[in-house]
Scaffold this active site. Structure first.
Site, PDB file in Angstrom:
ATOM      1  CG  HIS A   1      -6.658  17.609  12.866  1.00 31.30           C
ATOM      2  ND1 HIS A   1      -5.966  17.664  14.046  1.00 31.30           N
ATOM      3  CD2 HIS A   1      -7.747  16.809  13.120  1.00 31.30           C
ATOM      4  CE1 HIS A   1      -6.602  16.946  14.971  1.00 31.30           C
ATOM      5  NE2 HIS A   1      -7.683  16.428  14.429  1.00 31.30           N
TER       6      HIS A   1
ATOM      7  NE  ARG B   1      -5.645   3.871  22.362  1.00 30.55           N
ATOM      8  CZ  ARG B   1      -4.564   3.154  22.666  1.00 30.55           C
ATOM      9  NH1 ARG B   1      -4.697   1.920  23.077  1.00 30.55           N
ATOM     10  NH2 ARG B   1      -3.352   3.668  22.535  1.00 30.55           N
ATOM     11  CE  LYS B   2      -2.851   0.583  27.452  1.00 34.64           C
ATOM     12  NZ  LYS B   2      -2.229  -0.431  26.575  1.00 34.64           N
TER      13      LYS B   2
ATOM     14  N   GLY C   1      -2.658  14.686  20.720  1.00 33.29           N
ATOM     15  CA  GLY C   1      -2.812  15.390  22.004  1.00 33.29           C
ATOM     16  C   GLY C   1      -3.737  16.591  21.924  1.00 33.29           C
ATOM     17  CB  THR C   2      -6.388  17.547  19.456  1.00 34.49           C
ATOM     18  OG1 THR C   2      -5.675  16.823  18.466  1.00 34.49           O
ATOM     19  CG2 THR C   2      -6.923  18.845  18.908  1.00 34.49           C
TER      20      THR C   2
HETATM   21  P1  PAP Z   1      -8.039  14.314  17.896  1.00 31.73           P
HETATM   22  O1  PAP Z   1      -6.834  14.852  17.212  1.00 31.73           O
HETATM   23  O2  PAP Z   1      -8.849  13.413  17.033  1.00 31.73           O
HETATM   24  O3  PAP Z   1      -8.872  15.384  18.537  1.00 31.73           O
HETATM   25  P2  PAP Z   1      -6.407  13.648  20.161  1.00 31.73           P
HETATM   26  O4  PAP Z   1      -7.019  14.210  21.375  1.00 31.73           O
HETATM   27  O5  PAP Z   1      -5.266  14.374  19.570  1.00 31.73           O
HETATM   28  O6  PAP Z   1      -7.526  13.371  19.071  1.00 31.73           O
HETATM   29  O7  PAP Z   1      -5.853  12.203  20.423  1.00 31.73           O
HETATM   30  C1  PAP Z   1      -6.385  11.293  21.324  1.00 31.73           C
HETATM   31  C2  PAP Z   1      -5.209  10.730  22.076  1.00 31.73           C
HETATM   32  O8  PAP Z   1      -4.853  11.668  23.116  1.00 31.73           O
HETATM   33  C3  PAP Z   1      -5.553   9.432  22.746  1.00 31.73           C
HETATM   34  O9  PAP Z   1      -4.323   8.702  22.826  1.00 31.73           O
HETATM   35  P3  PAP Z   1      -4.272   7.111  22.955  1.00 31.73           P
HETATM   36  O10 PAP Z   1      -5.128   6.525  21.892  1.00 31.73           O
HETATM   37  O11 PAP Z   1      -2.830   6.742  22.803  1.00 31.73           O
HETATM   38  O12 PAP Z   1      -4.771   6.797  24.335  1.00 31.73           O
HETATM   39  C4  PAP Z   1      -6.018   9.929  24.102  1.00 31.73           C
HETATM   40  O13 PAP Z   1      -6.025   8.939  25.095  1.00 31.73           O
HETATM   41  C5  PAP Z   1      -5.023  11.019  24.376  1.00 31.73           C
HETATM   42  N1  PAP Z   1      -5.522  11.986  25.355  1.00 31.73           N
HETATM   43  C6  PAP Z   1      -6.698  12.650  25.328  1.00 31.73           C
HETATM   44  N2  PAP Z   1      -6.824  13.432  26.413  1.00 31.73           N
HETATM   45  C7  PAP Z   1      -5.693  13.265  27.139  1.00 31.73           C
HETATM   46  C8  PAP Z   1      -5.215  13.793  28.386  1.00 31.73           C
HETATM   47  N3  PAP Z   1      -5.930  14.646  29.091  1.00 31.73           N
HETATM   48  N4  PAP Z   1      -3.988  13.391  28.812  1.00 31.73           N
HETATM   49  C9  PAP Z   1      -3.249  12.527  28.105  1.00 31.73           C
HETATM   50  N5  PAP Z   1      -3.643  11.981  26.936  1.00 31.73           N
HETATM   51  C10 PAP Z   1      -4.847  12.344  26.461  1.00 31.73           C
END
Ligand code: PAP
Length: 294
Positions: A106, A259-260, A45-46
Site C-alpha cells: 500500500h 464484504r459486498k 481491490g487488492t
Molecule cells: P486490502 O487493501 O485491505 O487488502 P481490498 O481487498 O483492497 O483490501 O478491499 C476489500 C474490498 O474489495 C471489499 O469491498 P467492499 O467493502 O466494498 O465490499 C471487498 O468486498 C472487495 N473485494 C474483495 N475481493 C473481491 C473480488 N474478488 N471481487 C470484487 N470485490 C472484491
C-alpha cells in the site's frame, strides 16, 4: 498515524504501525527483474487483484481446478511487503518465493525502494472510487475490531482532509497514475470499476502486461471465463479457506476482506451533501488526470 518528510515539499503518509517495516522494505528489498508488485490504496481491490494476478501468472504451473487459491489464503500466496514480510523482520528471507514473485504493497509510489523503481520489475496499480473506498474501509475497521462502526461524520471529515492510513487517496492514485503514463511498460493502472464492468477485457490486458498473454487456443477454450470465475467475489467468499482462515500476519479473518464487492454502495451510507463534498474534492485534486476514472 505517522508521516515521513521526504523533502520540504512532499509529505508522504504510511500507516503508523508499519513505519519501521516500510523503512526496512526500502533499505533491504532487492527486486528481481521478474517480480510483480501489486500496489493499491487500502480497500481498492487488492484481494481481487491478488487472485487475478496469481492465477494469470501461474496458469501454466497449476491447472485452474488445482490452483493453490482453493486451499491457501491470498495473503499467503501474495504477501504484503510492509505487513507480512518486513513488519517483524528487517531483512526477511525471501528465498522461499520462487520467481516470478508477486508481492503487494500500500506504500505510496515515492516511497517504493529504488530497486523496484530502477529495475524492470512490473507494478500493477488498482484504484477505486474514493466514496466506495471510504465506506469499505470504515466498515472494515469496525469488523476487525468487532465493534459497531465509528461515527460516520467524524470518519468522513478525516477522509475529506486526507487523513486515512496511507494519506490522501487522491495523492496516492495520482502519483501512480502519472508514473503509469510516463512508464506504461512498467506500471499498469487499473480501476476497480473497470474490473466490475468488463472483467474479460481486464484479464486480457493484465495478462498482456504481465508478459503472459492468453493464446487463441486458451481464449477458445474459455480460460478467460474460468479465471474470472475462480477469482470472483462469490467464489472466493465461499471457499473454506476464506471462511475459516486468517490473514497472514495481522490475524484478521479472511472473510473480512470480502464484504459486498459492489460499485456504488456508498449511496447506502453517505448523504447527498457528503458525497457532493468528497466528489468535489476529488474533482479538484485530480482534474485533468485520473478524474474520469474515479
Ligand atoms: P486490502 O487493501 O485491505 O487488502 P481490498 O481487498 O483492497 O483490501 O478491499 C476489500 C474490498 O474489495 C471489499 O469491498 P467492499 O467493502 O466494498 O465490499 C471487498 O468486498 C472487495 N473485494 C474483495 N475481493 C473481491 C473480488 N474478488 N471481487 C470484487 N470485490 C472484491
Amino acid at each position: 498515524m505517522v508521516f515521513i518528510f521526504m523533502n520540504i515539499m512532499d509529505l508522504l503518509w504510511v500507516q503508523g504501525t508499519c513505519i519501521n517495516a516500510v523503512i526496512s522494505f526500502q533499505k533491504h528489498f532487492q527486486a528481481q527483474e521478474s517480480d510483480v508488485i501489486l500496489a493499491t490504496y487500502p480497500k481498492s481491490g487488492t484481494t481481487w487483484l491478488k487472485a487475478l494476478t496469481f492465477t494469470i501468472m501461474n496458469r501454466s504451473r497449476f491447472e485452474l481446478q488445482n490452483s493453490p487459491l482453493h486451499t491457501t489464503t491470498l495473503h499467503q500466496l501474495v504477501p504484503f511487503l510492509e505487513f507480512d514480510l518486513y513488519l517483524n523482520h528487517q531483512s526477511p528471507n525471501l528465498e522461499c518465493f520462487s520467481a516470478p514473485r508477486i508481492f503487494a504493497t500500500h506504500v505510496p509510489h515515492a516511497l517504493l525502494p529504488g530497486s523496484i523503481l530502477n529495475s524492470s520489475c512490473r507494478i500493477v496499480y488498482v484504484c477505486r472510487n474514493p466514496l466506495d473506498q471510504f465506506i469499505s474501509e470504515w466498515l472494515f475497521i469496525a469488523r476487525t475490531q468487532d465493534k459497531e462502526p465509528s461515527d460516520l461524520a467524524e470518519a468522513f471529515e478525516r477522509a475529506c482532509n486526507g487523513i486515512q492510513f496511507f494519506g490522501p487517496i487522491w495523492e496516492h492514485a495520482l502519483c501512480y497514475w502519472k508514473a503509469s503514463i510516463e512508464q506504461p511498460d512498467k506500471i499498469f493502472f487499473l480501476k476497480y470499476e473497470d474490473l466490475k464492468e468488463d472483467i474479460a477485457s481486464c484479464i486480457n490486458r493484465l495478462a498482456d502486461f504481465l508478459g503472459c498473454p492468453l493464446s487463441e487456443e486458451e481464449v477458445t477454450q474459455g480460460v478467460v471465463e474460468e479465471i474470472s470465475k475462480l477469482c470472483s467475489f462469490d467464489y472466493i467468499k465461499n471457499l473454506e479457506v476464506t471462511k475459516t482462515g486468517r490473514a497472514y500476519a495481522n490475524g484478521v479473518k479472511n472473510s473480512h476482506y470480502l464484504r459486498k464487492g459492489e460499485v456504488g454502495d456508498w449511496k447506502n451510507y453517505l448523504t447527498p451533501s457528503m458525497s457532493e463534498r468528497l466528489e468535489k474534492i476529488i474533482e479538484e485534486k485530480l482534474a485533468g488526470s485520473v478524474t474520469k476514472s474515479l
